[in-house]
Design a protein around this motif. Structure first.
Motif, mmCIF file in Angstrom:
data_model
loop_
_atom_site.group_PDB
_atom_site.id
_atom_site.type_symbol
_atom_site.label_atom_id
_atom_site.label_comp_id
_atom_site.label_asym_id
_atom_site.label_seq_id
_atom_site.Cartn_x
_atom_site.Cartn_y
_atom_site.Cartn_z
ATOM 1 N N VAL A 1 0.854 -1.196 0.000
ATOM 2 C CA VAL A 1 0.000 0.000 0.000
ATOM 3 C C VAL A 1 0.887 1.242 0.000
ATOM 4 N N GLY A 2 0.655 2.124 -0.968
ATOM 5 C CA GLY A 2 1.439 3.348 -1.058
ATOM 6 C C GLY A 2 0.781 4.548 -0.419
ATOM 7 N N ASN A 3 -0.562 4.523 -0.353
ATOM 8 C CA ASN A 3 -1.338 5.630 0.210
ATOM 9 C C ASN A 3 -2.587 5.055 0.844
ATOM 10 N N VAL A 4 -2.933 5.540 2.037
ATOM 11 C CA VAL A 4 -4.172 5.106 2.672
ATOM 12 C C VAL A 4 -4.941 6.334 3.139
ATOM 13 N N MET A 5 -6.252 6.300 2.911
ATOM 14 C CA MET A 5 -7.152 7.375 3.344
ATOM 15 C C MET A 5 -8.249 6.772 4.204
ATOM 16 N N TYR B 1 1.220 0.504 -6.798
ATOM 17 C CA TYR B 1 0.871 0.070 -5.447
ATOM 18 C C TYR B 1 -0.636 0.163 -5.253
ATOM 19 N N ARG B 2 -1.106 -0.401 -4.153
ATOM 20 C CA ARG B 2 -2.506 -0.194 -3.803
ATOM 21 C C ARG B 2 -2.660 1.164 -3.124
ATOM 22 N N THR B 3 -3.743 1.845 -3.412
ATOM 23 C CA THR B 3 -4.080 3.119 -2.763
ATOM 24 C C THR B 3 -5.438 2.894 -2.098
ATOM 25 N N MET B 4 -5.406 2.725 -0.792
ATOM 26 C CA MET B 4 -6.529 2.132 -0.090
ATOM 27 C C MET B 4 -7.400 3.123 0.686
ATOM 28 N N TYR B 5 -8.701 2.879 0.610
ATOM 29 C CA TYR B 5 -9.679 3.509 1.485
ATOM 30 C C TYR B 5 -9.894 2.550 2.647
#
Length: 273
Positions: free
Chosen positions: A110-114, A211-215
């Protein structure tokens, strides 16, 4: 190295809201450091440096949201293992950063998580979005019919999805981007060709490619969100110019990657409720 660093880019902000954002970030047992990058005409907000874990930079000019964050993100030695792009009107409860830190530690792809984002009254903000088409970004600004705008927004803002479930989303809001430092070093920083509005779309798309960018709705934050571009003609045209720049870069009507990503996302997350 810090566990988490954050930048807040300032421009004549409310001290009350900014204080909430600062206190939210610093209220943690993790090793953190906060950078206030001030694009305001004066350094009046310097008084918000109330902790040794805050560093203030007065830019003496306004080169835009992305450029402000890039001032820190272009200096890897200043960033922690994770770096948070944080809006000055966001607040959250103690333990929030710890949960997001643990999530990233357990999900190295995961590269970014919100997190889940709500208004101060508790209503959900629909900030998971598909990659924008010209109609999503420009057409709806000029369409006078509310029913058509609603149809466009429902699709673009992924209202077909279950916002109580984790999702890998191609466009996550820039109000809270919990980024992996190593990923930023790999894919780059914000595109400064975009002054404001859309720089988050571009960066998240570049991260999503690798990468995955996850909520991640198991964590909730509050965003006192106001659509400034809907109230100011100047900000409206900044929004339009940002959309044009983005579409010139990625493609207007012939964006094969966008079509594929949006189709895959809709198929994966259309709620059966």
């Amino acid at each position: 190295m810090y566990d988490i660093t954050a930048t807040i880019v300032l421009y004549c902000n409310s001290k009350v809201l900014l204080s909430k954002a600062i206190n939210s970030f610093l209220n943690t047992h993790l090793s953190v450091n906060l950078y206030l990058v001030d694009n305001s005409p004066s350094d009046e907000l310097k008084c918000m440096c109330t902790s040794e874990n805050i560093e203030y930079f007065f830019m003496n000019s306004n080169n835009g949201f992305g450029a402000g964050h890039n001032f820190i993100m272009r200096q890897p030695e200043k960033m922690g293992k994770y770096h948070l792009v944080l809006n000055p009107d966001v607040s959250f409860a103690p333990g929030t950063l710890e949960k997001l830190y643990d999530y990233m530690e357990n999900n190295p792809d995961v590269g970014n998580v919100m997190p889940k984002i709500i208004y101060p009254n508790g209503d959900l903000q629909y900030l998971c979005k598909l990659l924008p088409t010209p109609m999503d970004w420009i057409g709806r600004m000029f369409i006078p019919f509310k029913s058509i705008k609603k149809r466009i927004n429902d699709k673009f803002e992924m209202r077909f999805a279950d916002y109580e479930s984790e999702m890998n989303v191609p466009y996550l809001s820039g109000c809270f981007m919990f980024l992996r430092k190593s990923v930023i070093e790999e894919v780059g920083v914000f595109d400064e060709g975009i002054f404001m509005y859309g720089e988050d779309t571009d960066l998240n798309r570049r991260i999503y490619q690798k990468y995955r960018t996850m909520y991640y709705p198991k964590v909730t934050i509050t965003h006192a969100f106001e659509k400034g571009s809907h109230k100011s003609l100047r900000l409206f045209w900044i929004h339009v110019k940002a959309a044009i720049y983005y579409l010139n870069k990625w493609g207007w009507f012939f964006d094969k990657e966008r079509r594929g990503i949006n189709k895959k996302t809709k198929l994966a997350y259309t709620s059966l409720k």
